[in-house]
Design a protein around this motif. Structure first.
Motif, PDB file in Angstrom:
ATOM      1  N   ALA A 377      87.505 -30.287  77.496  1.00 48.30           N
ATOM      2  CA  ALA A 377      87.169 -29.888  76.130  1.00 48.30           C
ATOM      3  C   ALA A 377      88.186 -30.429  75.130  1.00 48.30           C
ATOM      4  CB  ALA A 377      87.102 -28.373  76.038  1.00 48.30           C
ATOM      5  N   ASP A 378      87.693 -30.902  73.978  1.00 49.21           N
ATOM      6  CA  ASP A 378      88.546 -31.448  72.937  1.00 49.21           C
ATOM      7  C   ASP A 378      88.891 -30.427  71.859  1.00 49.21           C
ATOM      8  OD1 ASP A 378      88.769 -34.311  73.695  1.00 49.21           O
ATOM      9  OD2 ASP A 378      86.601 -34.229  73.524  1.00 49.21           O
ATOM     10  N   TYR A 379      88.207 -29.290  71.829  1.00 46.28           N
ATOM     11  CA  TYR A 379      88.473 -28.258  70.825  1.00 46.28           C
ATOM     12  C   TYR A 379      87.912 -26.950  71.337  1.00 46.28           C
ATOM     13  CZ  TYR A 379      83.584 -27.984  69.161  1.00 46.28           C
ATOM     14  OH  TYR A 379      82.230 -27.771  69.059  1.00 46.28           O
ATOM     15  N   ASP A 380      88.192 -25.880  70.597  1.00 49.81           N
ATOM     16  CA  ASP A 380      87.704 -24.563  70.991  1.00 49.81           C
ATOM     17  C   ASP A 380      86.643 -24.101  69.988  1.00 49.81           C
ATOM     18  OD1 ASP A 380      87.255 -22.023  71.918  1.00 49.81           O
ATOM     19  OD2 ASP A 380      89.182 -21.208  71.278  1.00 49.81           O
ATOM     20  N   PRO A 381      85.378 -24.034  70.381  1.00 48.10           N
ATOM     21  CA  PRO A 381      84.321 -23.611  69.452  1.00 48.10           C
ATOM     22  C   PRO A 381      84.544 -22.229  68.845  1.00 48.10           C
ATOM     23  CG  PRO A 381      83.347 -24.676  71.356  1.00 48.10           C
ATOM     24  CD  PRO A 381      84.809 -24.522  71.659  1.00 48.10           C
ATOM     25  N   GLN A 382      85.169 -21.297  69.594  1.00 51.89           N
ATOM     26  CA  GLN A 382      85.377 -19.966  69.018  1.00 51.89           C
ATOM     27  C   GLN A 382      86.392 -20.012  67.884  1.00 51.89           C
ATOM     28  OE1 GLN A 382      88.104 -17.516  69.325  1.00 51.89           O
ATOM     29  NE2 GLN A 382      87.072 -15.536  69.348  1.00 51.89           N
ATOM     30  N   SER A 383      87.485 -20.747  68.045  1.00 53.30           N
ATOM     31  CA  SER A 383      88.481 -20.859  66.972  1.00 53.30           C
ATOM     32  C   SER A 383      87.860 -21.489  65.738  1.00 53.30           C
ATOM     33  CB  SER A 383      89.671 -21.691  67.440  1.00 53.30           C
ATOM     34  OG  SER A 383      90.468 -20.968  68.338  1.00 53.30           O
ATOM     35  N   ALA A 384      87.079 -22.550  65.958  1.00 51.58           N
ATOM     36  CA  ALA A 384      86.429 -23.219  64.835  1.00 51.58           C
ATOM     37  C   ALA A 384      85.434 -22.307  64.138  1.00 51.58           C
ATOM     38  CB  ALA A 384      85.726 -24.487  65.320  1.00 51.58           C
ATOM     39  N   ALA A 385      84.860 -21.352  64.886  1.00 52.12           N
ATOM     40  CA  ALA A 385      83.783 -20.517  64.360  1.00 52.12           C
ATOM     41  C   ALA A 385      84.269 -19.375  63.487  1.00 52.12           C
ATOM     42  CB  ALA A 385      82.943 -19.962  65.518  1.00 52.12           C
ATOM     43  N   ILE A 386      85.470 -18.848  63.736  1.00 51.40           N
ATOM     44  CA  ILE A 386      85.865 -17.612  63.051  1.00 51.40           C
ATOM     45  C   ILE A 386      87.190 -17.687  62.309  1.00 51.40           C
ATOM     46  CG2 ILE A 386      84.620 -16.266  64.784  1.00 51.40           C
ATOM     47  CD1 ILE A 386      87.319 -15.358  65.880  1.00 51.40           C
ATOM     48  N   SER A 387      87.997 -18.739  62.521  1.00 54.31           N
ATOM     49  CA  SER A 387      89.346 -18.764  61.947  1.00 54.31           C
ATOM     50  C   SER A 387      89.330 -18.717  60.424  1.00 54.31           C
ATOM     51  CB  SER A 387      90.092 -20.010  62.426  1.00 54.31           C
ATOM     52  OG  SER A 387      90.370 -19.921  63.807  1.00 54.31           O
ATOM     53  N   SER A 388      88.421 -19.449  59.796  1.00 51.61           N
ATOM     54  CA  SER A 388      88.379 -19.452  58.332  1.00 51.61           C
ATOM     55  C   SER A 388      88.120 -18.063  57.780  1.00 51.61           C
ATOM     56  CB  SER A 388      87.300 -20.420  57.836  1.00 51.61           C
ATOM     57  OG  SER A 388      87.196 -20.379  56.426  1.00 51.61           O
ATOM     58  N   ALA A 389      87.263 -17.313  58.442  1.00 52.21           N
ATOM     59  CA  ALA A 389      86.957 -15.963  57.968  1.00 52.21           C
ATOM     60  C   ALA A 389      88.202 -15.082  57.977  1.00 52.21           C
ATOM     61  CB  ALA A 389      85.858 -15.345  58.825  1.00 52.21           C
ATOM     62  N   TYR A 390      88.971 -15.113  59.071  1.00 47.46           N
ATOM     63  CA  TYR A 390      90.166 -14.284  59.174  1.00 47.46           C
ATOM     64  C   TYR A 390      91.216 -14.688  58.143  1.00 47.46           C
ATOM     65  CZ  TYR A 390      88.892 -11.761  63.423  1.00 47.46           C
ATOM     66  OH  TYR A 390      88.292 -10.908  64.326  1.00 47.46           O
ATOM     67  N   VAL A 391      91.483 -15.985  58.053  1.00 47.55           N
ATOM     68  CA  VAL A 391      92.536 -16.462  57.154  1.00 47.55           C
ATOM     69  C   VAL A 391      92.152 -16.231  55.697  1.00 47.55           C
ATOM     70  CG1 VAL A 391      93.799 -18.510  56.388  1.00 47.55           C
ATOM     71  CG2 VAL A 391      93.378 -18.141  58.837  1.00 47.55           C
ATOM     72  N   SER A 392      90.917 -16.534  55.332  1.00 49.21           N
ATOM     73  CA  SER A 392      90.478 -16.347  53.947  1.00 49.21           C
ATOM     74  C   SER A 392      90.468 -14.871  53.572  1.00 49.21           C
ATOM     75  CB  SER A 392      89.074 -16.943  53.761  1.00 49.21           C
ATOM     76  OG  SER A 392      89.063 -18.325  54.034  1.00 49.21           O
ATOM     77  N   ALA A 393      89.962 -14.031  54.470  1.00 53.08           N
ATOM     78  CA  ALA A 393      89.883 -12.595  54.181  1.00 53.08           C
ATOM     79  C   ALA A 393      91.271 -12.001  53.982  1.00 53.08           C
ATOM     80  CB  ALA A 393      89.151 -11.875  55.309  1.00 53.08           C
ATOM     81  N   PHE A 394      92.233 -12.393  54.824  1.00 53.29           N
ATOM     82  CA  PHE A 394      93.574 -11.827  54.677  1.00 53.29           C
ATOM     83  C   PHE A 394      94.245 -12.312  53.396  1.00 53.29           C
ATOM     84  CE2 PHE A 394      98.173 -11.766  55.235  1.00 53.29           C
ATOM     85  CZ  PHE A 394      98.358 -10.415  55.483  1.00 53.29           C
ATOM     86  N   ASN A 395      94.108 -13.609  53.100  1.00 50.78           N
ATOM     87  CA  ASN A 395      94.715 -14.131  51.874  1.00 50.78           C
ATOM     88  C   ASN A 395      94.213 -13.391  50.644  1.00 50.78           C
ATOM     89  OD1 ASN A 395      96.585 -16.663  51.848  1.00 50.78           O
ATOM     90  ND2 ASN A 395      95.204 -16.995  53.577  1.00 50.78           N
ATOM     91  N   ASP A 396      92.959 -13.006  50.638  1.00 49.78           N
ATOM     92  CA  ASP A 396      92.400 -12.246  49.522  1.00 49.78           C
ATOM     93  C   ASP A 396      92.877 -10.795  49.563  1.00 49.78           C
ATOM     94  OD1 ASP A 396      90.336 -12.180  47.263  1.00 49.78           O
ATOM     95  OD2 ASP A 396      89.618 -10.565  48.559  1.00 49.78           O
ATOM     96  N   TYR A 397      92.822 -10.174  50.735  1.00 42.70           N
ATOM     97  CA  TYR A 397      93.167  -8.758  50.893  1.00 42.70           C
ATOM     98  C   TYR A 397      94.634  -8.477  50.573  1.00 42.70           C
ATOM     99  CZ  TYR A 397      94.404  -4.521  53.559  1.00 42.70           C
ATOM    100  OH  TYR A 397      94.900  -3.299  53.964  1.00 42.70           O
ATOM    101  N   VAL A 398      95.534  -9.324  51.066  1.00 41.61           N
ATOM    102  CA  VAL A 398      96.962  -9.044  50.893  1.00 41.61           C
ATOM    103  C   VAL A 398      97.359  -9.126  49.420  1.00 41.61           C
ATOM    104  CG1 VAL A 398      97.804 -11.431  51.218  1.00 41.61           C
ATOM    105  CG2 VAL A 398      99.257  -9.492  51.873  1.00 41.61           C
ATOM    106  N   ARG A 399      96.699  -9.964  48.659  1.00 43.77           N
ATOM    107  CA  ARG A 399      97.045 -10.110  47.240  1.00 43.77           C
ATOM    108  C   ARG A 399      96.308  -9.109  46.361  1.00 43.77           C
ATOM    109  NH1 ARG A 399      97.125 -15.202  49.674  1.00 43.77           N
ATOM    110  NH2 ARG A 399      99.131 -16.270  49.434  1.00 43.77           N
ATOM    111  N   ARG A 400      95.024  -8.930  46.599  1.00 43.47           N
ATOM    112  CA  ARG A 400      94.229  -8.037  45.756  1.00 43.47           C
ATOM    113  C   ARG A 400      94.490  -6.558  46.051  1.00 43.47           C
ATOM    114  NH1 ARG A 400      89.679 -10.009  42.997  1.00 43.47           N
ATOM    115  NH2 ARG A 400      89.262 -12.230  43.307  1.00 43.47           N
ATOM    116  N   THR A 401      94.592  -6.217  47.350  1.00 42.86           N
ATOM    117  CA  THR A 401      94.694  -4.808  47.733  1.00 42.86           C
ATOM    118  C   THR A 401      96.124  -4.371  47.992  1.00 42.86           C
ATOM    119  OG1 THR A 401      92.475  -4.936  48.718  1.00 42.86           O
ATOM    120  CG2 THR A 401      93.870  -3.074  49.374  1.00 42.86           C
ATOM    121  N   LEU A 402      96.884  -5.200  48.716  1.00 45.31           N
ATOM    122  CA  LEU A 402      98.268  -4.823  49.046  1.00 45.31           C
ATOM    123  C   LEU A 402      99.267  -5.280  47.981  1.00 45.31           C
ATOM    124  CD1 LEU A 402      98.298  -5.598  52.886  1.00 45.31           C
ATOM    125  CD2 LEU A 402      97.798  -3.429  51.730  1.00 45.31           C
TER     126      LEU A 402
END
Length: 526
Positions: A377-402
């Motif tokens: 395998a040349d990449y991990d489909p699960q990492s490609a599938a969900i990483s943007s959601a986690y990183v984007s959500a936290f970047n928004d949450y930590v600044r807006r809410t925290l």
């Protein structure tokens, strides 16, 4: 180039984007830039979830490497050694007495990963919604109140390792000071002791929760803390690897050690079961089926691998047929692989007829194969599938809410492998081992010096990165008295490396972790 990347990605056990770019060139070790002049911070906000009112503390603590106290020139200490600012988010239930309220410290692994994955996916008060086994559509992502937050059982502290997330390192020899098995654990031990002092939690029930590389960190860390007279109630290990000799991504680089193939086989079988690749009738009961595969892996398969080149041809073919029945891979391919299929090869070949690559961190996921002619395998489909959601959500949450980090960059993953020191000084050893990292002695020492210490193993049946049976094997070979085996409990789920990415598995895991904390926190209940 490709082999070097595969080795790095094999060691990168964190839930992170699979990246094939060259590691970034490290910054100069000299004077830190203005934004890296470190000082403790603490930004407080309020929240409520499931009837629990809480305070959220987003901040940093400053820690130093192990040689800090040995520096002779005290007046020039700042220029003499490295320093780290470690970022954390702590959630405290309001109105709870510290002596009756457990506190649990969370961290992901990598090494080189922030704790964004556990923070936004598992037990924090908010979590991001992602697709269960397919690619999550791009933003806007949905962040919801987390019905499975562990705030009902414990206060929570999510910690970013030095250099990751909002944590930073600076000073002379900063990489050498913080990037290594022992250096990393020492930094976390200093952070936790400072945290207990800052928030008055020395007499609270205490727990560690590490995922992936966070599990070897936990083994070293709990022994280090207990050596400093800080006993813990429990250690929770999610997606465990403590002995790197069992690593299944590139076992062909370590010929003569066949255990990785054995402990990975049940996960291969679970994956083939999920994708309907098993020949014949699909077993209805997955755990029962996997027990059968585990028995085969540690008996007939083990003996066949042990025989090596002396294995008779008829037995070789019989074992290949059995492996075909459990993995769905063709007999011809298994024979060509000499009965030994590594994780990357399995991910590439299981669904090769459909030109699909199977996920590594979560083998329920699939994605288009990047190179149909590649060996693995040349990449991990699960990492490609969900990483943007986690990183984007936290970047928004930590600044807006925290209300933290408005003018700072959050680093979900950093390249550390050109600096990371995997040698480890095991308890009682005269010097650090130069061999493959194995921290089983650390956890064993912690359990023997604190015979009340309880261990909880958690994992997913569909985790190829750290196969669930690998953790079972490690615990069965932990050098402890037989009676202490009763201090270890296990729970496995129909999910992957990030068990919490599956909503049903998250609910089950919350139930099991909360029960573990309640049973070990030593708090009297009327």
């Amino acid at each position: 180039m490709k082999r070097a990347f595969l080795l790095a990605s094999a060691l990168a056990l964190a839930c992170s984007l699979a990246r094939a770019d060259e590691p970034a060139k490290p910054n100069d070790d000299k004077t830190p830039p203005p934004e890296e002049v470190f000082k403790p911070e603490d930004v407080v906000t309020q929240g409520a979830i499931a009837g629990i009112n809480y305070e959220a503390h987003a901040g940093t603590l400053v820690v130093h490497p192990g040689n800090w106290d040995d520096v002779k020139d005290k007046e020039n200490k700042d220029n003499a050694t490295a320093v780290a600012s470690m970022f954390y988010v702590a959630y405290f239930k309001k109105g709870a007495a510290a002596t009756e309220r457990p506190v649990t410290f969370f961290y992901n692994g990598g090494p080189g990963s922030s704790t964004v994955w556990l923070h936004m996916g598992s037990f924090g008060p908010k979590r991001v919604i992602t697709a269960d086994d397919t690619h999550t559509p791009a933003a806007p992502y949905q962040v919801i109140d987390n019905d499975s937050t562990l705030l009902d059982a414990s206060d929570l502290v999510f910690i970013d390792a030095p250099g990751t997330g909002f944590s930073r390192i600076a000073g002379k020899d900063k990489f050498k000071a913080f990037y290594g098995v022992d250096q990393d654990a020492y930094a976390f031990s200093q952070f936790i002791q400072q945290f207990l002092t800052k928030y008055g939690r020395w007499n609270s029930p205490k727990f560690l929760f590490g995922e992936s590389y966070g599990t070897p960190r936990s083994a070293v860390l709990v022994n280090l803390l207990q050596s400093a007279s800080v006993d813990f109630n429990g250690v929770i290990l999610l997606s465990q690897i403590l002995n790197f000799d069992l690593f299944d991504d590139i076992p062909d680089f370590n010929p003569g050690v066949d255990l990785p193939y054995q402990v990975s086989l049940p996960t291969y079988a679970a994956t083939a079961w999920y994708h309907h690749k098993l020949p014949g009738q699909r077993p209805a009961d997955l755990p029962k089926f996997l027990q059968e595969v585990e028995h085969f892996a540690m008996n007939d398969y083990a003996l066949a691998l042990l025989a090596g080149a002396s294995l008779p041809d008829d037995q070789r073919h019989a074992i290949a047929e059995k492996l075909h029945a459990y993995t769905g891979l063709s007999v011809a391919y298994i024979l060509k692989a000499n009965l030994r299929v590594g994780g990357g090869e399995f991910e590439k070949n299981l669904q090769d007829d459909a030109n699909l690559t199977t996920g590594r961190l979560d083998s329920r996921f699939s994605g288009p194969t990047l190179d149909p002619l590649s060996k693995s395998a040349d990449y991990d489909p699960q990492s490609a599938a969900i990483s943007s959601a986690y990183v984007s959500a936290f970047n928004d949450y930590v600044r807006r809410t925290l209300n933290y980090g408005h003018d700072r960059q959050f680093k979900p993953m950093i390249p550390v492998f050109s600096h990371w020191e995997f040698k480890h000084h095991q308890p009682g050893a005269d010097f650090a081992s130069l061999g493959i990292t194995n921290v089983l002695p650390d956890l064993a020492t912690a359990m023997k010096t604190n015979t009340n210490l309880k261990i909880l193993l958690l994992g997913g049946y569909f985790d190829v990165a750290t196969p669930y049976f690998q953790g079972v094997y490690e615990m069965r070979h932990l050098p402890i008295p037989q009676n202490l085996q009763a201090n270890i409990s296990y729970h496995y789920y129909q999910s992957g490396h990030m068990v919490y990415a599956n909503a049903d598995a998250l609910k089950q895991m919350h139930r099991d972790v909360a029960a573990f904390i309640h049973s070990t926190d030593n708090v009297s209940r009327k």
